[in-house]
Design a protein around this motif. Structure first.
Motif, short mmCIF file in Angstrom:
data_model
loop_
_atom_site.label_atom_id
_atom_site.label_comp_id
_atom_site.label_asym_id
_atom_site.label_seq_id
_atom_site.Cartn_x
_atom_site.Cartn_y
_atom_site.Cartn_z
N ALA B 101 0.83 -1.20 0.00
CA ALA B 101 0.00 0.00 0.00
C ALA B 101 0.87 1.25 0.00
O ALA B 101 1.80 1.38 0.77
CB ALA B 101 -0.90 -0.01 1.23
N GLY B 102 0.54 2.15 -0.90
CA GLY B 102 1.27 3.40 -0.96
C GLY B 102 2.60 3.30 -1.65
O GLY B 102 3.38 4.25 -1.62
N SER B 103 2.87 2.18 -2.29
CA SER B 103 4.20 2.02 -2.89
C SER B 103 4.43 2.96 -4.05
O SER B 103 5.55 3.14 -4.48
CB SER B 103 4.39 0.59 -3.35
OG SER B 103 3.44 0.28 -4.37
N TYR B 104 3.38 3.55 -4.54
CA TYR B 104 3.56 4.49 -5.62
C TYR B 104 3.78 5.91 -5.13
O TYR B 104 3.73 6.84 -5.89
CB TYR B 104 2.36 4.45 -6.58
CG TYR B 104 2.66 3.57 -7.77
CD1 TYR B 104 3.08 2.27 -7.59
CD2 TYR B 104 2.54 4.06 -9.05
CE1 TYR B 104 3.36 1.48 -8.67
CE2 TYR B 104 2.81 3.27 -10.14
CZ TYR B 104 3.23 1.97 -9.95
OH TYR B 104 3.51 1.19 -11.02
#
Lengths: 116, 118
Positions: B101-104
């Motif tokens: 989650a939120g890796s982008y």
């Protein structure tokens, strides 16, 4: 194909008022983001969402709330506006990492908010 | 933690001359690197990215960038500047080891204002 659309584009608020910024994307992107842009500070992430019904805090979440009830929409709310929230707000969207596309963010054209 | 620095707030170049906008980064692992451009009163637009492979990356509008791992740099270049290239340029980085989650989440630099003088 409109891409990422933000409304409204301009808004002036008085301290303590509330408002909601709407972001809509038509690219079927999983991830959506809200940034604020201030002079000399670049872009700072406020909140983001990795899918419908999910949200998470970014770098500067205080004073903001978000919701992602539909995949294509991401709402940013200010419950009690403060002058420090005067800024230009950008919504962005992207494919998820699991799509196999290590891709870029697609940005809206911004919403300029002034809090008096 | 990941960070990116754009050491120049403003770059001035004469039309027709080569231009360079500098960017250095810091990540724990290997980086994904991006350049974005922002024209006045507009959102950011993607220019190019480095993921892996050739250190010289070509992008939109004749821009290119060179990835230099030893110097942790990703400078944006163009052989011949146009007045229409005048804009705000942002470098961004993401550590490829970030996942889930939120890796982008990208970390953006503060931006460099490019002015191309006729």
């Amino acid at each position: 194909n409109a891409g990422v659309t933000q409304t409204p584009k301009f808004r002036v608020l008085k301290t303590g008022q509330s408002m909601t910024l709407l972001c809509a994307q038509d690219m079927n992107h999983e991830y959506m983001y809200w940034y604020r842009q201030d002079p000399g500070m670049g872009l700072r992430l406020i909140h983001y969402s990795v899918g419908e019904g999910t949200t998470a805090k970014g770098e500067v979440p205080d004073g903001y709330n978000v919701s992602r009830l539909k995949k294509q929409n991401f709402l940013l709310g200010l419950e009690s506006a403060a002058p420090s929230q005067t800024s230009v707000y950008f919504c962005a969207s992207s494919y998820s990492e699991f799509s196999g596309v290590t891709g870029e963010l697609f940005f809206g054209e911004g919403s300029r908010l002034t809090v008096l | 933690a990941q960070s990116v620095a754009q050491p120049e707030d403003q770059v001035n170049v004469a039309e027709g001359n080569p231009l360079t906008v500098k960017c250095t980064y810091s990540v724990s692992g290997n980086p994904y690197l991006f350049w974005y451009v922002q024209y006045p009163n507009r959102g950011l637009q993607f220019l190019l990215k480095y993921i892996t492979g050739d250190n010289l990356v070509k992008g939109s509008y004749g821009f290119e960038a060179e990835f230099n791992k030893s110097q942790t740099s990703f400078h944006l270049k163009k052989p011949s500047a146009l007045v229409s290239d005048s804009a705000l340029y942002f470098c961004a980085v993401r550590d490829i080891r970030n996942s889930g989650a939120g890796s982008y989440q990208l970390t953006f630099g503060k931006g460099t204002k490019l002015s191309v003088i006729p």
